[in-house]
Design a protein around this motif. Structure first.
Motif, PDB file in Angstrom:
ATOM      1  N   GLN A  67       2.138   2.081  -3.685  1.00  0.00           N
ATOM      2  CA  GLN A  67       1.329   2.293  -4.268  1.00  0.00           C
ATOM      3  C   GLN A  67       1.042   3.632  -3.961  1.00  0.00           C
ATOM      4  O   GLN A  67       0.418   4.255  -5.541  1.00  0.00           O
ATOM      5  N   ASP A 124       1.748   1.257  -9.588  1.00  0.00           N
ATOM      6  CA  ASP A 124       1.131   0.318  -9.506  1.00  0.00           C
ATOM      7  C   ASP A 124       1.208  -0.860  -9.028  1.00  0.00           C
ATOM      8  O   ASP A 124       2.920  -1.715  -7.997  1.00  0.00           O
ATOM      9  N   LEU A 125       0.418  -2.002  -8.928  1.00  0.00           N
ATOM     10  CA  LEU A 125       0.162  -3.075  -7.792  1.00  0.00           C
ATOM     11  C   LEU A 125       1.279  -3.683  -8.902  1.00  0.00           C
ATOM     12  O   LEU A 125       2.221  -4.732  -7.493  1.00  0.00           O
ATOM     13  N   GLY A 140       0.484   5.398 -11.321  1.00  0.00           N
ATOM     14  CA  GLY A 140       0.316   5.868 -10.476  1.00  0.00           C
ATOM     15  C   GLY A 140       1.304   7.832 -10.560  1.00  0.00           C
ATOM     16  O   GLY A 140       1.288   8.359  -9.398  1.00  0.00           O
ATOM     17  N   ARG A 170       0.542  -1.239   0.146  1.00  0.00           N
ATOM     18  CA  ARG A 170       0.080  -0.072  -0.126  1.00  0.00           C
ATOM     19  C   ARG A 170       0.902   1.662  -0.391  1.00  0.00           C
ATOM     20  O   ARG A 170       0.601   2.340  -0.711  1.00  0.00           O
TER      21      ARG A 170
END
Length: 323
Positions: free
Chosen positions: A109, A114-115, A261, A106
């Motif tokens: 991010q 991004d993940l 992001g 988290r």
């Protein structure tokens, strides 16, 4: 025993000798050696208490997280190789391991990854390597501090992650006026529900000029890609009569920069610039139709507030303390 000699050294016979009991006595407490191994695997993450993670001070958070992880490996130098030495099924994964991983992902991010990139960063940047247990968290810190990240060793069919660099540039620099026209054109289409006219575009540029985003009371930040292409921007200025308050202006990500992001990256970069200019809080305004922008602000600690001296016809005003 596992920490000093490795998990393979923990046999039922050796454990019984260490505890000065018979091997048969151990079976009153565990079903077999595999249960002992699972208990060892549970014990290690249970003893790990990572520090709080804050995106506003992500450099310190990453360093502290990496330091706590390194201490865990130092405490259990051989036991941490358990996945290489033993059969450890997924059911043996301790909840703390998943919880702390989720917290760290988290954080990554929130600072602009991004993940998939966050997962690869955790895997390649923070996990000790089997050969020599080389700890490379500081490489990750260096890459993130430059606003860019690419997984090491990416080659062949693996996709290279998009990268970008955010830095202060002159607001009268090449291409800025063109991007500002794109910005107002898109904002007008979303807010008004129709294309803006040339007269409307010229009027808003006069009413709310971007050329005021210059030192000493302002800055203009530009995000550029690998080839120097203009991907996005954000500006700020200190509000007149309130030198401790900075206003976020002109945050815009062009279509080529979306999905990586960059919006989060620009927002955090602007907050750092505001702190550097001496601001104790940052404010911004937006419209009801701009749902993505409102969600971004809320997710990063902005709260709705009363209207302040700004420009345009906003519907929502936000504020965030920077201390």
């Amino acid at each position: 025993m596992a920490g000093a000699q490795g998990v393979p050294s923990v046999t039922m016979r050796a454990l019984a000798a260490e505890l000065v009991v018979t091997v048969r006595a151990l079976y009153n407490y565990v079903e077999d050696r595999q249960e002992v191994v699972n208990l060892v695997v549970d014990l290690m993450p249970a003893s790990w208490s990572p520090p709080p993670l804050h995106p506003e001070t992500w450099e310190t958070s990453v360093a502290d997280y990496a330091g706590s992880l390194r201490e865990l490996y130092r405490r259990w130098p051989r036991a941490m190789l358990v996945s290489l030495d033993e059969d450890t099924p997924p059911t043996s994964v301790h909840p703390n391991r998943l919880l702390n991983l989720d917290r760290f992902l988290r954080l990554l991010q929130d600072v602009g990854l991004d993940l998939p990139a966050a997962l690869a960063a955790h895997r390649n940047g923070l996990q000790p390597k089997a050969v020599g247990s080389q700890f490379v968290a500081w490489w990750l810190l260096g890459e993130l501090s430059n606003g860019r990240w690419t997984a090491p060793g990416c080659s062949g069919t693996m996709a290279r992650m998009p990268t970008w660099i955010i830095k202060v540039e002159p607001v009268v620099g090449a291409g800025v006026d063109e991007v500002m026209r794109e910005y107002f054109t898109e904002m007008g289409r979303q807010v008004l529900g129709r294309p803006v006219t040339e007269a409307e575009l010229q009027a808003v540029l006069v009413e709310d000029p971007h050329h005021v985003l210059v030192p000493p009371d302002g800055e203009f930040l530009v995000a550029r890609g690998d080839e120097g292409e203009f991907l996005g921007c954000a500006g700020l200025r200190l509000l007149g009569g309130a030198s401790d308050t900075a206003e976020l202006k002109r945050m815009f990500v062009r279509p080529a920069g979306r999905g990586m992001g960059l919006g989060r990256g620009l927002l955090l970069a602007v907050e750092q610039s505001a702190r550097r200019l001496g601001a104790a809080r940052i404010v911004c305004e937006t419209n009801t139709q701009l749902t993505a922008a409102r969600a971004l602000y809320t997710r990063h600690g902005y709260e709705e507030t009363e209207p302040y001296e700004g420009h345009g016809k906003a519907d929502h005003w936000y504020v965030k303390a920077l201390n």
